[in-house]
Design a protein around this motif. Structure first.
Motif, PDB file in Angstrom:
ATOM      1  N   ASN A 118       1.598  -0.573  -8.008  1.00 25.19           N
ATOM      2  CA  ASN A 118       0.321  -0.187  -7.406  1.00 25.19           C
ATOM      3  C   ASN A 118      -0.046   1.272  -7.614  1.00 25.19           C
ATOM      4  OD1 ASN A 118      -0.882  -2.487  -5.843  1.00 25.19           O
ATOM      5  ND2 ASN A 118       1.247  -2.584  -5.205  1.00 25.19           N
ATOM      6  N   THR A 119       0.655   1.955  -8.449  1.00 30.87           N
ATOM      7  CA  THR A 119       0.444   3.390  -8.536  1.00 30.87           C
ATOM      8  C   THR A 119       0.294   3.844  -9.978  1.00 30.87           C
ATOM      9  OG1 THR A 119       2.828   3.532  -8.349  1.00 30.87           O
ATOM     10  CG2 THR A 119       1.575   4.076  -6.392  1.00 30.87           C
ATOM     11  N   TYR A 175       5.318   7.087   5.745  1.00 33.42           N
ATOM     12  CA  TYR A 175       4.197   8.052   5.809  1.00 33.42           C
ATOM     13  C   TYR A 175       4.353   8.969   7.022  1.00 33.42           C
ATOM     14  CZ  TYR A 175       0.348   8.146   9.234  1.00 33.42           C
ATOM     15  OH  TYR A 175      -0.429   8.411  10.324  1.00 33.42           O
ATOM     16  N   ASP A 222      -0.871   9.730   3.135  1.00 35.16           N
ATOM     17  CA  ASP A 222      -2.158   9.031   3.259  1.00 35.16           C
ATOM     18  C   ASP A 222      -2.147   7.729   2.454  1.00 35.16           C
ATOM     19  OD1 ASP A 222      -3.043  11.175   4.748  1.00 35.16           O
ATOM     20  OD2 ASP A 222      -4.249  12.055   3.148  1.00 35.16           O
ATOM     21  N   ALA A 223      -1.616   7.809   1.235  1.00 37.35           N
ATOM     22  CA  ALA A 223      -1.626   6.629   0.359  1.00 37.35           C
ATOM     23  C   ALA A 223      -0.684   5.545   0.882  1.00 37.35           C
ATOM     24  CB  ALA A 223      -1.236   7.037  -1.065  1.00 37.35           C
ATOM     25  N   LEU A 270       0.141   4.981   4.032  1.00 36.70           N
ATOM     26  CA  LEU A 270      -0.516   4.363   5.187  1.00 36.70           C
ATOM     27  C   LEU A 270      -1.587   3.371   4.720  1.00 36.70           C
ATOM     28  CD1 LEU A 270      -1.339   4.096   8.185  1.00 36.70           C
ATOM     29  CD2 LEU A 270      -2.670   6.205   7.932  1.00 36.70           C
ATOM     30  N   THR A 271      -2.404   3.814   3.799  1.00 36.14           N
ATOM     31  CA  THR A 271      -3.495   2.965   3.308  1.00 36.14           C
ATOM     32  C   THR A 271      -2.956   1.726   2.625  1.00 36.14           C
ATOM     33  OG1 THR A 271      -4.679   5.039   2.893  1.00 36.14           O
ATOM     34  CG2 THR A 271      -5.660   3.019   2.022  1.00 36.14           C
ATOM     35  N   MET A 272      -1.917   1.926   1.814  1.00 37.53           N
ATOM     36  CA  MET A 272      -1.380   0.793   1.061  1.00 37.53           C
ATOM     37  C   MET A 272      -0.727  -0.258   1.966  1.00 37.53           C
ATOM     38  SD  MET A 272       1.001   0.740  -2.345  1.00 37.53           S
ATOM     39  CE  MET A 272       0.047   1.982  -3.197  1.00 37.53           C
ATOM     40  N   PHE A 329      -1.923  -1.506   4.563  1.00 37.71           N
ATOM     41  CA  PHE A 329      -2.941  -2.508   4.896  1.00 37.71           C
ATOM     42  C   PHE A 329      -3.281  -3.361   3.668  1.00 37.71           C
ATOM     43  CE2 PHE A 329      -3.379   0.807   8.106  1.00 37.71           C
ATOM     44  CZ  PHE A 329      -3.268   0.032   9.250  1.00 37.71           C
ATOM     45  N   ASP A 330      -3.265  -2.722   2.513  1.00 39.89           N
ATOM     46  CA  ASP A 330      -3.484  -3.463   1.268  1.00 39.89           C
ATOM     47  C   ASP A 330      -2.399  -4.525   1.083  1.00 39.89           C
ATOM     48  OD1 ASP A 330      -4.709  -4.069  -1.156  1.00 39.89           O
ATOM     49  OD2 ASP A 330      -3.552  -2.581  -2.263  1.00 39.89           O
ATOM     50  N   THR A 369      -2.991  -7.569   3.359  1.00 42.59           N
ATOM     51  CA  THR A 369      -4.112  -8.435   2.955  1.00 42.59           C
ATOM     52  C   THR A 369      -3.792  -9.221   1.681  1.00 42.59           C
ATOM     53  OG1 THR A 369      -5.142  -6.636   1.703  1.00 42.59           O
ATOM     54  CG2 THR A 369      -5.907  -6.973   3.958  1.00 42.59           C
TER      55      THR A 369
END
Lengths: 287, 287
Positions: free
Chosen positions: B19-20, B73, B109-110, B112-114, B116-117, B120
């Motif tokens: 993912n990066t 994170y 930040d990334a 934490l965001t990931m 949730f990704d 889903t």
């Protein structure tokens, strides 16, 4: 536009104070930046995309506000001394100048986190649709989108990058969230594939035009209207569309992107009028 | 325990490199902290709670890993110079000491965001259940949970707080994510209300015992085994269960919390054995 901004601002006030009972300084810091104004472009675009696809976009105002939470967090973190080290934003002191670095970092963290909480609290949208919304947002805001773009931006300071690299940077840093706003609106409206593709094309051209006109404003804009000092790109040795292309060529490219954005929405009838006007407005924006 | 840690570590390697692709330094920074080891307590507790409620918890390993993203994170941001200013974590240099403050903030930040990704992207769980999972996580990690607790922690430095304030601080800062781990496991297992309540009681007592034993380790632990210098709480003038109660009383309170945690799971048969052992292990932990 003014009415839509008021709608978003009103909805924002309904969300944020109620959710921050644990710590008043954290709440103050979050609210300070959330209420600092701004054009609320991302929420407005989300609702307008849903309008374009034939539903009532305002019904999704709560979800639209979640995007403003994400946008606001990104501004707070970008302004930190460790990043762009900016003292002013929208004519006010930046968050860390008022609350200190630690609280600013945490206020950003909390805004990002709460964005997802807000979306899961909406009970008027089917769960499978809400999951798609969260996925769009998390992807756009993460390592492959906004955060990844910010890392490239920091790495690109003090060195000359080429126009393709600049485009990649901004397509991630600012473009991804515009794109998510538009696509989430379309997803909420249960748009057809053709509609979703057209709106995505619009969002990409809009994002490009937004960034070019942002770079232009940093050269020829008015301090007062922008709310922060012009010339910050040059000061920070950042490559911009103006520095790489010339002012005149940047203006032409902005115009071409706006034309493309407007054209992308030809398949819609007058339901897309607002989005088309929004793209055209970029060419005359003053902040 | 060892097998479960390996399971989580193996699943983590499946998620993060793919993912990066946009930016390798960001990916390196995220992976540096994700792969720094640790006990993977939160993912393991999620799976064990689902086990307790009668399903196969390992089926939810991917979602469990999302909690490790959030935990990681939080460690990166807590270690920043603007916060606790720690140089070592788990025997390695902290993220910002290796990658700089800006990249460390963005890697957090990334992550934490990931998180949730990641959730889903799971397609073996019903959408309405996944939404409940996201809501638990976002609430626990946000202003009313982990982030709110960290703000209180920073505000409490250099001043004496009382035991109730200390409890509130840690119940938010570390307790909320343990609680979310356990509750998410129960939600995924579609546990009954009675089971969910029992597991929630367990999680709260576990969180308390974890924090007390953490404070004890900071006084009588071994630098080598902890991976960071002992005595950091005293150095940072932080109130702890040991400083407020005495070492002996803190040990007694930890024992009482563990007993309560074990007892809370009496309604389960041997499906809860692992969680009960995990609580008991806190009394003998060395890191």
């Amino acid at each position: 536009m003014k009415r839509k901004i008021e709608l978003v601002n009103n909805e924002l006030t309904k969300i944020y104070p109620a959710n921050t009972a644990l710590n008043s300084i954290l709440a103050d810091s979050m609210n300070y930046s959330l209420s600092a104004g701004g054009k609320r472009l991302r929420p407005i675009m989300l609702m307008a995309a849903a309008d374009a696809a034939g539903t009532n976009g305002e019904a999704f105002c709560r979800i639209a506000c979640a995007l403003e939470f994400v946008h606001t967090y990104s501004l707070i973190h970008d302004d930190l001394p460790a990043m762009d080290n900016d003292d002013y934003r929208r004519g006010k002191l930046t968050n860390h100048k008022v609350y200190g670095d630690a609280t600013a970092i945490l206020a950003g963290d909390a805004l990002l986190t709460m964005a997802f909480d807000i979306i899961t609290s909406v009970n008027t949208v089917k769960p499978d649709i809400l999951l798609k919304v969260i996925k769009e947002l998390a992807y756009a805001a993460g390592a492959e989108g906004m955060v990844g773009g910010q890392v490239i931006d920091l790495q690109s300071e003090n060195k000359r990058i080429n126009i393709d690299e600049l485009r990649k940077l901004h397509s991630a840093k600012t473009g991804a969230l515009f794109c998510a706003a538009i696509r989430i609106g379309a997803i909420l409206a249960e748009a057809s594939d053709e509609q979703l593709q057209a709106l995505t094309r619009y969002a990409k051209e809009f994002g490009l035009a937004f960034q070019i006109t942002d770079d232009i404003l940093d050269v020829i804009g008015d301090n007062e209207k922008i709310g922060k000092p012009v010339g910050s790109d040059e000061k920070n040795h950042k490559s911009t569309y103006v520095s790489l292309l010339s002012l005149e060529k940047a203006q032409k490219l902005a115009k071409a992107s706006v034309d493309n954005a407007v054209q992308a929405l030809d398949i819609f009838g007058d339901t897309a009028d607002f989005l088309q006007s929004l793209a055209k407005y970029l060419l005359t924006r003053q902040n």
